[in-house]
Design an enzyme around this catalytic site. Structure first.
Site, PDB file in Angstrom:
ATOM      1  N   TYR A  13      30.550  16.716  49.980  1.00  0.00           N
ATOM      2  CA  TYR A  13      31.170  15.663  49.151  1.00  0.00           C
ATOM      3  C   TYR A  13      30.818  15.827  47.671  1.00  0.00           C
ATOM      4  CZ  TYR A  13      31.748  10.809  47.446  1.00  0.00           C
ATOM      5  OH  TYR A  13      32.079   9.672  46.735  1.00  0.00           O
ATOM      6  N   ASP A  33      27.312  27.596  51.928  1.00  0.00           N
ATOM      7  CA  ASP A  33      27.340  26.411  52.790  1.00  0.00           C
ATOM      8  C   ASP A  33      27.516  26.899  54.222  1.00  0.00           C
ATOM      9  OD1 ASP A  33      28.226  23.868  54.084  1.00  0.00           O
ATOM     10  OD2 ASP A  33      28.344  23.164  52.017  1.00  0.00           O
ATOM     11  N   ASN A  34      26.870  26.234  55.181  1.00  0.00           N
ATOM     12  CA  ASN A  34      27.076  26.626  56.584  1.00  0.00           C
ATOM     13  C   ASN A  34      28.101  25.726  57.271  1.00  0.00           C
ATOM     14  OD1 ASN A  34      25.677  24.264  56.906  1.00  0.00           O
ATOM     15  ND2 ASN A  34      24.039  25.108  58.180  1.00  0.00           N
ATOM     16  N   SER A 129      17.219  11.348  45.695  1.00  0.00           N
ATOM     17  CA  SER A 129      17.927  10.123  46.050  1.00  0.00           C
ATOM     18  C   SER A 129      17.129   8.904  45.623  1.00  0.00           C
ATOM     19  CB  SER A 129      18.106  10.098  47.572  1.00  0.00           C
ATOM     20  OG  SER A 129      18.501   8.822  47.999  1.00  0.00           O
ATOM     21  N   TYR A 153      14.491  11.284  56.650  1.00  0.00           N
ATOM     22  CA  TYR A 153      15.406  11.779  55.604  1.00  0.00           C
ATOM     23  C   TYR A 153      14.782  11.530  54.224  1.00  0.00           C
ATOM     24  CZ  TYR A 153      19.048  11.600  52.070  1.00  0.00           C
ATOM     25  OH  TYR A 153      19.757  11.770  50.903  1.00  0.00           O
ATOM     26  N   LYS A 157      13.249  14.127  50.956  1.00  0.00           N
ATOM     27  CA  LYS A 157      13.525  14.072  49.511  1.00  0.00           C
ATOM     28  C   LYS A 157      12.208  13.963  48.743  1.00  0.00           C
ATOM     29  CE  LYS A 157      17.926  14.391  49.771  1.00  0.00           C
ATOM     30  NZ  LYS A 157      18.485  15.708  49.531  1.00  0.00           N
ATOM     31  N   ARG A 297      20.215  -4.516  58.363  1.00  0.00           N
ATOM     32  CA  ARG A 297      20.000  -3.181  58.935  1.00  0.00           C
ATOM     33  C   ARG A 297      18.554  -2.790  58.654  1.00  0.00           C
ATOM     34  NH1 ARG A 297      23.747   1.699  56.653  1.00  0.00           N
ATOM     35  NH2 ARG A 297      22.592   1.158  54.763  1.00  0.00           N
TER      36      ARG A 297
HETATM   37  P1  NAD Z   1      27.346  16.474  52.376  1.00  0.00           P
HETATM   38  O1  NAD Z   1      26.837  16.443  53.753  1.00  0.00           O
HETATM   39  O2  NAD Z   1      28.777  16.181  52.138  1.00  0.00           O
HETATM   40  O3  NAD Z   1      27.000  17.882  51.685  1.00  0.00           O
HETATM   41  C1  NAD Z   1      25.879  18.641  52.040  1.00  0.00           C
HETATM   42  C2  NAD Z   1      26.373  20.048  52.334  1.00  0.00           C
HETATM   43  O4  NAD Z   1      25.252  20.865  52.693  1.00  0.00           O
HETATM   44  C3  NAD Z   1      27.358  20.110  53.488  1.00  0.00           C
HETATM   45  O5  NAD Z   1      28.519  20.810  53.075  1.00  0.00           O
HETATM   46  C4  NAD Z   1      26.608  20.872  54.594  1.00  0.00           C
HETATM   47  O6  NAD Z   1      27.490  21.638  55.387  1.00  0.00           O
HETATM   48  C5  NAD Z   1      25.637  21.718  53.776  1.00  0.00           C
HETATM   49  N1  NAD Z   1      24.405  22.106  54.483  1.00  0.00           N
HETATM   50  C6  NAD Z   1      23.528  21.309  55.132  1.00  0.00           C
HETATM   51  N2  NAD Z   1      22.517  22.042  55.632  1.00  0.00           N
HETATM   52  C7  NAD Z   1      22.752  23.325  55.261  1.00  0.00           C
HETATM   53  C8  NAD Z   1      22.056  24.559  55.465  1.00  0.00           C
HETATM   54  N3  NAD Z   1      20.923  24.608  56.168  1.00  0.00           N
HETATM   55  N4  NAD Z   1      22.577  25.689  54.948  1.00  0.00           N
HETATM   56  C9  NAD Z   1      23.729  25.665  54.235  1.00  0.00           C
HETATM   57  N5  NAD Z   1      24.427  24.541  54.007  1.00  0.00           N
HETATM   58  C10 NAD Z   1      23.942  23.375  54.511  1.00  0.00           C
HETATM   59  O7  NAD Z   1      26.442  15.457  51.507  1.00  0.00           O
HETATM   60  P2  NAD Z   1      26.599  14.958  50.013  1.00  0.00           P
HETATM   61  O8  NAD Z   1      26.862  13.499  50.066  1.00  0.00           O
HETATM   62  O9  NAD Z   1      27.506  15.816  49.258  1.00  0.00           O
HETATM   63  O10 NAD Z   1      25.107  15.134  49.520  1.00  0.00           O
HETATM   64  C11 NAD Z   1      24.668  16.280  48.822  1.00  0.00           C
HETATM   65  C12 NAD Z   1      23.175  16.164  48.586  1.00  0.00           C
HETATM   66  O11 NAD Z   1      22.905  14.964  47.860  1.00  0.00           O
HETATM   67  C13 NAD Z   1      22.346  16.084  49.868  1.00  0.00           C
HETATM   68  O12 NAD Z   1      21.143  16.790  49.664  1.00  0.00           O
HETATM   69  C14 NAD Z   1      22.065  14.595  49.990  1.00  0.00           C
HETATM   70  O13 NAD Z   1      20.878  14.343  50.707  1.00  0.00           O
HETATM   71  C15 NAD Z   1      21.950  14.186  48.552  1.00  0.00           C
HETATM   72  N6  NAD Z   1      22.236  12.762  48.335  1.00  0.00           N
HETATM   73  C16 NAD Z   1      23.415  12.232  48.781  1.00  0.00           C
HETATM   74  C17 NAD Z   1      23.670  10.874  48.610  1.00  0.00           C
HETATM   75  C18 NAD Z   1      24.956  10.256  49.111  1.00  0.00           C
HETATM   76  O14 NAD Z   1      25.019   9.051  49.246  1.00  0.00           O
HETATM   77  N7  NAD Z   1      26.011  11.018  49.371  1.00  0.00           N
HETATM   78  C19 NAD Z   1      22.727  10.067  47.972  1.00  0.00           C
HETATM   79  C20 NAD Z   1      21.545  10.641  47.512  1.00  0.00           C
HETATM   80  C21 NAD Z   1      21.313  11.996  47.701  1.00  0.00           C
HETATM   81  C1  UD1 Z   2      21.670   4.519  52.584  1.00  0.00           C
HETATM   82  C2  UD1 Z   2      20.375   5.085  53.146  1.00  0.00           C
HETATM   83  C3  UD1 Z   2      19.649   5.864  52.057  1.00  0.00           C
HETATM   84  C4  UD1 Z   2      20.560   6.963  51.508  1.00  0.00           C
HETATM   85  C5  UD1 Z   2      21.853   6.316  51.007  1.00  0.00           C
HETATM   86  C6  UD1 Z   2      22.849   7.334  50.517  1.00  0.00           C
HETATM   87  C7  UD1 Z   2      19.608   3.559  54.923  1.00  0.00           C
HETATM   88  C8  UD1 Z   2      18.579   2.590  55.328  1.00  0.00           C
HETATM   89  N1  UD1 Z   2      19.543   4.000  53.651  1.00  0.00           N
HETATM   90  O1  UD1 Z   2      21.387   3.703  51.518  1.00  0.00           O
HETATM   91  O2  UD1 Z   2      18.488   6.448  52.562  1.00  0.00           O
HETATM   92  O3  UD1 Z   2      19.929   7.638  50.437  1.00  0.00           O
HETATM   93  O4  UD1 Z   2      22.468   5.583  52.089  1.00  0.00           O
HETATM   94  O5  UD1 Z   2      23.242   8.196  51.555  1.00  0.00           O
HETATM   95  O6  UD1 Z   2      20.459   3.963  55.711  1.00  0.00           O
HETATM   96  N2  UD1 Z   2      26.426  -1.837  54.575  1.00  0.00           N
HETATM   97  C9  UD1 Z   2      27.085  -2.735  55.382  1.00  0.00           C
HETATM   98  N3  UD1 Z   2      27.836  -2.244  56.416  1.00  0.00           N
HETATM   99  C10 UD1 Z   2      27.963  -0.917  56.676  1.00  0.00           C
HETATM  100  C11 UD1 Z   2      27.264   0.009  55.837  1.00  0.00           C
HETATM  101  C12 UD1 Z   2      26.508  -0.487  54.804  1.00  0.00           C
HETATM  102  O7  UD1 Z   2      26.994  -3.952  55.171  1.00  0.00           O
HETATM  103  O8  UD1 Z   2      28.644  -0.535  57.634  1.00  0.00           O
HETATM  104  C13 UD1 Z   2      25.627  -2.374  53.434  1.00  0.00           C
HETATM  105  C14 UD1 Z   2      24.157  -1.997  53.508  1.00  0.00           C
HETATM  106  O9  UD1 Z   2      23.435  -2.944  54.233  1.00  0.00           O
HETATM  107  C15 UD1 Z   2      23.791  -1.959  52.007  1.00  0.00           C
HETATM  108  C16 UD1 Z   2      25.089  -1.500  51.325  1.00  0.00           C
HETATM  109  O10 UD1 Z   2      26.127  -1.766  52.254  1.00  0.00           O
HETATM  110  O11 UD1 Z   2      23.487  -3.244  51.536  1.00  0.00           O
HETATM  111  C17 UD1 Z   2      25.101  -0.012  50.992  1.00  0.00           C
HETATM  112  O12 UD1 Z   2      24.791   0.723  52.175  1.00  0.00           O
HETATM  113  P1  UD1 Z   2      24.853   2.337  52.233  1.00  0.00           P
HETATM  114  O13 UD1 Z   2      26.167   2.775  51.726  1.00  0.00           O
HETATM  115  O14 UD1 Z   2      24.483   2.746  53.616  1.00  0.00           O
HETATM  116  O15 UD1 Z   2      23.754   2.815  51.186  1.00  0.00           O
HETATM  117  P2  UD1 Z   2      22.191   2.451  51.073  1.00  0.00           P
HETATM  118  O16 UD1 Z   2      21.829   1.320  51.946  1.00  0.00           O
HETATM  119  O17 UD1 Z   2      21.901   2.283  49.629  1.00  0.00           O
END
Ligand code: NAD
Ligand code: UD1
Length: 348
Positions: A13, A33-34, A129, A153, A157, A297
């Site tokens: 994403y 990417d895998n 994160s 998770y 981080k 949650r």
């Molecule tokens: P995503 O899952 O869409 O992207 C992660 C990508 O990494 C995927 O395409 C997956 O196929 C690839 N991948 C995972 N393990 C792998 C491996 N061992 N080798 C090669 N490729 C691998 O997630 P995203 O939302 O794009 O997140 C990207 C990064 O940002 C992640 O590290 C995630 O933890 C971090 N992050 C995401 C959020 C969020 O809410 N989306 C929030 C905070 C941090």
């Molecule tokens: C979650 C993760 C966090 C991660 C982040 C981004 C948990 C406890 N935390 O955070 O570790 O870094 O996603 O990937 O899972 N909500 C609803 N209904 C739903 C989903 C969410 O009410 O079906 C609410 C949640 O309670 C929260 C808000 O929406 O108040 C945002 O939730 P979410 O998108 O899951 O993000 P985080 O809780 O910030």
């Protein structure tokens, strides 16, 4: 000279949006990417969107835990920097399968750092994160807040941040930027790339989007008794295009200044409740989102939003978009791709 950037997890994403921004900024991009949580179609779309720059994107299917594969990639291209997104990110799954998360996220990152060091590439941007702030005692969260983690998770981080700090302390040639993302939402305004989670979405906006297109009957609201204006949780939602821009700003910082290991929040600095977000999405989409109110949650914090001062001051970056644009672009992506990158027939 055009700079070469390795993007791990670039089919995902945030990675796909950042890869596009990099191409449009004139960088050469190699994605590793895998596809464990993504589709190669995302990269085909990135190529189309990049038009004149499309030839500057290449993709290698590999697992970052495969050190030989990484070594081969670094032997064939001299990279100026790495943006490291690859990782698993589902909180619930990490509680059930902690070893999978430690293996994938920690082993993968350690491999990457070793291979980078072997090849003299010592500039890294890492996806951390806001989860490392846990349940913050106050808001906005500044980068100096104490760190904690409520699940495996989150601990990956936190541990990777510490590993990066240790690596940089041991060898001053390293320059590392740790970016703490708040809540990335939305999609590229074209509606051609966006978030496409496998299975049941964990996060709020992918879930809302699936309700809007008729894939799920209702949204469950987790917690209505928080100490917030409407009782629901508050988060700092950030448009994924703004987030991608933050990575370009981080790269510029790495290339242009002396620094060791620095951490920056990427958020908007504004808190939005679950119900406010649902209302904004209903307005953008014209769809009613049926709600079922439920208990909190486990592990959720009440109110989390970023202090954006450090990123503004030192990266010269700030978010441009508000929740209207986030919801508009999320809906544009959802309505054009109701089943994500796959056709309806492939749905679970
Ligand atoms: P995503 O899952 O869409 O992207 C992660 C990508 O990494 C995927 O395409 C997956 O196929 C690839 N991948 C995972 N393990 C792998 C491996 N061992 N080798 C090669 N490729 C691998 O997630 P995203 O939302 O794009 O997140 C990207 C990064 O940002 C992640 O590290 C995630 O933890 C971090 N992050 C995401 C959020 C969020 O809410 N989306 C929030 C905070 C941090
Ligand atoms: C979650 C993760 C966090 C991660 C982040 C981004 C948990 C406890 N935390 O955070 O570790 O870094 O996603 O990937 O899972 N909500 C609803 N209904 C739903 C989903 C969410 O009410 O079906 C609410 C949640 O309670 C929260 C808000 O929406 O108040 C945002 O939730 P979410 O998108 O899951 O993000 P985080 O809780 O910030």
């Amino acid at each position: 000279m055009t700079k070469n950037i390795l993007v791990t997890g670039g089919a995902g994403y945030i990675g796909s949006h950042t890869a596009l921004q990099l191409l449009q900024g004139g960088y050469n991009v190699v994605v590793v990417d895998n596809l464990v949580n993504s589709s190669e179609i995302a990269l085909h779309r990135v190529k189309q969107l990049a038009s004149d720059f499309s030839n500057n994107l290449s993709y290698i299917k590999a697992d970052i835990r495969d050190k030989e594969a990484l070594d081969k990639i670094f032997s064939s291209t001299k990279f100026d920097a790495v943006i490291h997104f690859a990782g698993l990110k589902a909180v619930g799954e990490s509680v059930e399968k902690p070893l999978l998360y430690y293996n994938n996220n920690l082993t993968g990152t350690i491999n990457l750092l070793e291979v980078m060091s072997d090849h003299g590439c010592k500039m890294l941007v890492f996806s951390s994160s806001a989860t490392v702030y846990g349940w913050p005692k106050e808001v906005p969260c500044t980068e100096e807040f104490p760190l904690s983690a409520a699940n495996p998770y989150g601990r990956t981080k936190y541990f990777i941040e510490e590993i990066c700090r240790d690596v940089q302390r041991s060898d001053g040639e390293w320059k590392i930027i740790l970016l703490r993302y708040f809540n990335p939402v939305g999609a590229h305004p074209s509606g051609d790339i966006g978030e496409d989670p496998l299975g049941i979405p964990n996060n709020l906006m992918p879930y809302v989007q699936q309700v809007a297109v008729g894939r799920r009957p209702h949204l469950t609201v987790y917690g209505t008794d928080y100490n917030t204006k409407d009782g629901t949780g508050v988060r700092d939602y950030i448009h994924v295009v703004d987030l991608a821009d933050g990575h370009i700003a981080a790269l510029n910082k790495l290339f242009d200044t002396d620094l060791g290991c620095e951490v920056y929040n990427l958020g908007t600095g504004k808190g939005t409740t679950v119900l406010e977000m649902v209302t904004a999405f209903e307005k953008a989409s014209g769809k009613k989102i049926p709600l079922v109110m439920a208990g909190r949650r486990p592990g959720d914090a009440e109110v989390v939003y970023a202090s954006t001062e450090k990123a503004k001051r030192e990266l010269n970056w700030k978010a441009k978009y508000g929740i209207e644009e986030m919801c508009r672009d999320q809906w544009n992506w959802a309505s054009k791709n109701p089943y994500g990158y796959n056709s309806a027939n492939d749905e679970e």
